[in-house]
Scaffold this active site. Structure first.
Site, PDB file in Angstrom:
ATOM      1  N   ASP A 197       0.856  -1.177   0.000  1.00 51.33           N
ATOM      2  CA  ASP A 197       0.000   0.000   0.000  1.00 51.33           C
ATOM      3  C   ASP A 197       0.898   1.234   0.000  1.00 51.33           C
ATOM      4  O   ASP A 197       1.858   1.320   0.773  1.00 51.33           O
ATOM      5  CB  ASP A 197      -0.893  -0.005   1.246  1.00 51.33           C
ATOM      6  CG  ASP A 197      -1.749   1.243   1.327  1.00 51.33           C
ATOM      7  OD1 ASP A 197      -2.725   1.309   0.577  1.00 51.33           O
ATOM      8  OD2 ASP A 197      -1.417   2.140   2.128  1.00 51.33           O
ATOM      9  N   ILE A 198       0.611   2.168  -0.876  1.00 55.25           N
ATOM     10  CA  ILE A 198       1.362   3.425  -0.907  1.00 55.25           C
ATOM     11  C   ILE A 198       0.662   4.410   0.026  1.00 55.25           C
ATOM     12  O   ILE A 198      -0.507   4.756  -0.193  1.00 55.25           O
ATOM     13  CB  ILE A 198       1.430   3.990  -2.340  1.00 55.25           C
ATOM     14  CG1 ILE A 198       2.139   3.007  -3.271  1.00 55.25           C
ATOM     15  CG2 ILE A 198       2.134   5.338  -2.345  1.00 55.25           C
ATOM     16  CD1 ILE A 198       3.564   2.668  -2.892  1.00 55.25           C
ATOM     17  N   HIS A 252       5.345  14.261 -15.581  1.00 56.07           N
ATOM     18  CA  HIS A 252       5.980  15.564 -15.791  1.00 56.07           C
ATOM     19  C   HIS A 252       5.942  16.356 -14.499  1.00 56.07           C
ATOM     20  O   HIS A 252       4.965  16.326 -13.745  1.00 56.07           O
ATOM     21  CB  HIS A 252       5.366  16.304 -16.980  1.00 56.07           C
ATOM     22  CG  HIS A 252       4.052  16.966 -16.772  1.00 56.07           C
ATOM     23  ND1 HIS A 252       3.918  18.239 -16.254  1.00 56.07           N
ATOM     24  CD2 HIS A 252       2.786  16.562 -17.048  1.00 56.07           C
ATOM     25  CE1 HIS A 252       2.640  18.583 -16.219  1.00 56.07           C
ATOM     26  NE2 HIS A 252       1.924  17.574 -16.699  1.00 56.07           N
ATOM     27  N   ASP A 265      -2.065  19.031 -11.776  1.00 53.84           N
ATOM     28  CA  ASP A 265      -1.335  18.896 -13.042  1.00 53.84           C
ATOM     29  C   ASP A 265       0.044  19.521 -12.930  1.00 53.84           C
ATOM     30  O   ASP A 265       0.213  20.700 -13.222  1.00 53.84           O
ATOM     31  CB  ASP A 265      -2.147  19.574 -14.153  1.00 53.84           C
ATOM     32  CG  ASP A 265      -1.543  19.417 -15.530  1.00 53.84           C
ATOM     33  OD1 ASP A 265      -0.689  18.535 -15.710  1.00 53.84           O
ATOM     34  OD2 ASP A 265      -1.934  20.188 -16.427  1.00 53.84           O
ATOM     35  N   GLU A 311       7.017  19.736 -20.155  1.00 55.52           N
ATOM     36  CA  GLU A 311       5.907  19.025 -20.787  1.00 55.52           C
ATOM     37  C   GLU A 311       4.845  20.007 -21.255  1.00 55.52           C
ATOM     38  O   GLU A 311       4.249  19.834 -22.331  1.00 55.52           O
ATOM     39  CB  GLU A 311       5.307  18.016 -19.794  1.00 55.52           C
ATOM     40  CG  GLU A 311       4.258  17.078 -20.393  1.00 55.52           C
ATOM     41  CD  GLU A 311       2.825  17.601 -20.256  1.00 55.52           C
ATOM     42  OE1 GLU A 311       1.903  16.882 -20.699  1.00 55.52           O
ATOM     43  OE2 GLU A 311       2.626  18.712 -19.711  1.00 55.52           O
ATOM     44  N   GLU A 312       4.615  21.032 -20.451  1.00 58.57           N
ATOM     45  CA  GLU A 312       3.564  21.988 -20.765  1.00 58.57           C
ATOM     46  C   GLU A 312       3.884  22.826 -21.997  1.00 58.57           C
ATOM     47  O   GLU A 312       3.001  23.503 -22.539  1.00 58.57           O
ATOM     48  CB  GLU A 312       3.302  22.903 -19.561  1.00 58.57           C
ATOM     49  CG  GLU A 312       2.811  22.189 -18.303  1.00 58.57           C
ATOM     50  CD  GLU A 312       1.379  21.674 -18.430  1.00 58.57           C
ATOM     51  OE1 GLU A 312       0.798  21.773 -19.520  1.00 58.57           O
ATOM     52  OE2 GLU A 312       0.853  21.167 -17.410  1.00 58.57           O
ATOM     53  N   ASP A 330      -0.123  11.265 -15.424  1.00 59.96           N
ATOM     54  CA  ASP A 330      -0.339  12.695 -15.567  1.00 59.96           C
ATOM     55  C   ASP A 330      -1.768  13.008 -15.103  1.00 59.96           C
ATOM     56  O   ASP A 330      -2.732  12.565 -15.721  1.00 59.96           O
ATOM     57  CB  ASP A 330      -0.158  13.081 -17.038  1.00 59.96           C
ATOM     58  CG  ASP A 330      -0.151  14.586 -17.268  1.00 59.96           C
ATOM     59  OD1 ASP A 330      -0.441  15.343 -16.319  1.00 59.96           O
ATOM     60  OD2 ASP A 330       0.138  14.998 -18.404  1.00 59.96           O
ATOM     61  N   HIS A 375      -4.969  24.149 -15.305  1.00 66.50           N
ATOM     62  CA  HIS A 375      -4.128  25.220 -15.834  1.00 66.50           C
ATOM     63  C   HIS A 375      -4.504  26.599 -15.289  1.00 66.50           C
ATOM     64  O   HIS A 375      -4.322  27.610 -15.955  1.00 66.50           O
ATOM     65  CB  HIS A 375      -4.147  25.226 -17.368  1.00 66.50           C
ATOM     66  CG  HIS A 375      -3.360  24.116 -17.974  1.00 66.50           C
ATOM     67  ND1 HIS A 375      -3.316  23.880 -19.329  1.00 66.50           N
ATOM     68  CD2 HIS A 375      -2.583  23.161 -17.408  1.00 66.50           C
ATOM     69  CE1 HIS A 375      -2.544  22.843 -19.579  1.00 66.50           C
ATOM     70  NE2 HIS A 375      -2.087  22.381 -18.413  1.00 66.50           N
ATOM     71  N   ASP A 389      -1.718   3.491  -5.487  1.00 67.16           N
ATOM     72  CA  ASP A 389      -1.604   2.046  -5.266  1.00 67.16           C
ATOM     73  C   ASP A 389      -1.570   1.281  -6.585  1.00 67.16           C
ATOM     74  O   ASP A 389      -0.874   0.260  -6.708  1.00 67.16           O
ATOM     75  CB  ASP A 389      -2.772   1.554  -4.405  1.00 67.16           C
ATOM     76  CG  ASP A 389      -2.670   2.016  -2.954  1.00 67.16           C
ATOM     77  OD1 ASP A 389      -1.561   2.373  -2.512  1.00 67.16           O
ATOM     78  OD2 ASP A 389      -3.713   2.023  -2.264  1.00 67.16           O
TER      79      ASP A 389
END
Length: 336
Positions: free
Chosen positions: A51-52, A133, A145, A179-180, A208, A295, A314
């Site tokens: 489990d994360i 990213h 994001d 990336e953007e 992402d 954004h 997870d």
């Protein structure tokens, strides 16, 4: 996720399982249709993924928000907040025993950075990559994001270290710059790889926007084997999934897909509106964007759905353990 790009043509035929997943050491396979079973032909890791901890992932989000706040409100390419984000992630990985590399490139008149982290061990001829990213748009801190994906990939990497995980595939994690601005960092990385090194990357998994506040559960369908790894995991939670279309060609997986590398990944939605049917099966608000702050300056730590972030984090670990072919762990790791 970057602002706009033309939708890419669909990938060629599904890549055969041999060479993608067959090298993982199989353990006993669950009975077909049983809870936790996987599609035929996909190996079951000898070890279940941990489990994360959601609290750990959210602690990273808080750090990214603090970095943005201290650096003019964003973590965009060319801004000091981006390099501070790289240094934060790198410090965690270095302390956890990863071999890290910072790759520099130039775009828009500014230096950009990719961060690559290799976990020692595994077959260097079969590399499983997972990435996200790290940059935001200039308007805000970019927590949904894409601090969400960056934090979850980071915490999964630290879980690998805590377990001192041994895998049949070599594990490599990545955080992409710019990336953007058009997938600049990931494309630079892929194009910089010699053909022999490119051929060693058996799959790239992209994450992402995985904590969108009005979330959906979307799975990339570029490769049926990887798609089924994620779909099967969510089925064990009783969570239906849909094929991801909003981000097709608009995130870093496209840089890998465009040179013939197998890709997969997860997505919780961006600017599109959630339909009534989607709200009925996932909850949330119909007629409202999956992320109303996409954004925008309001993409801060309040702009996250904890349940989606937890489930998707997870699922990332499940994919790394399963596709990477986890075989052993000592439990003596130093990752934090």
């Amino acid at each position: 996720m970057k602002l706009t790009t033309p939708r890419r043509a669909a990938a060629a035929a599904v890549i055969a399982l041999a060479g993608l997943l067959a090298s993982a050491t199989p353990a006993a396979t669950a009975a077909p249709g049983a809870p936790g079973s996987v599609p035929a032909g996909i190996p079951v890791s000898a070890l279940a993924a941990p489990d994360i901890p959601l609290a750990n992932v959210k602690a990273h989000l808080t750090q990214f928000q603090s970095i943005a706040t201290a650096n003019g409100g964003s973590r965009a390419h060319g801004r000091p907040g981006y390099l501070a984000s790289v240094n934060y992630v790198k410090g965690k990985l270095d302390a956890a025993g990863f071999v890290t590399t910072v790759q520099q490139f130039t775009t828009g008149g500014a230096t950009g950075y990719n961060l690559i982290a290799d976990w020692p061990g595994g077959d260097p001829g079969q590399v499983l990559m997972a990435g996200a990213h790290l940059d935001s748009v200039s308007a805000g801190a970019g927590i949904s994001d894409n601090a969400s994906g960056s934090a979850a990939v980071l915490e999964t990497a630290l879980a690998v270290s805590r377990a001192q995980l041994q895998t049949t595939k070599h594990l490599r994690f990545a955080w992409w710059g710019a990336e953007e601005l058009g997938l600049v960092g990931s494309r630079y990385y892929v194009n910089s790889l010699p053909s022999a090194e490119r051929a060693k990357v058996s799959a790239y998994l992209n994450f992402d926007m995985i904590g969108s506040p009005n979330p959906g559960y979307f799975v990339y369908d570029d490769n049926v084997a990887l798609e089924n790894v994620f779909k099967t995991y969510f089925a064990t939670l009783g969570v239906p999934t849909e094929i991801e279309t909003e981000g097709d060609g608009r995130s870093d997986h496209a840089s890998f897909k465009n040179v013939g590398i197998t890709v997969g990944g997860l997505f919780a939605g961006a600017g599109r509106l959630k339909s009534a049917a989607q709200a009925a099966k996932w909850g949330g608000s119909a007629g409202v964007a999956f992320d109303r702050c996409y954004h925008r300056a309001c993409d801060n730590t309040a702009n996250i759905n904890d349940t989606a972030l937890n489930r998707n984090s997870d699922a990332i670990a499940h994919a790394i353990w399963t596709v990477g072919g986890a075989t052993a762990r000592s439990g003596l790791g130093t990752g934090r």
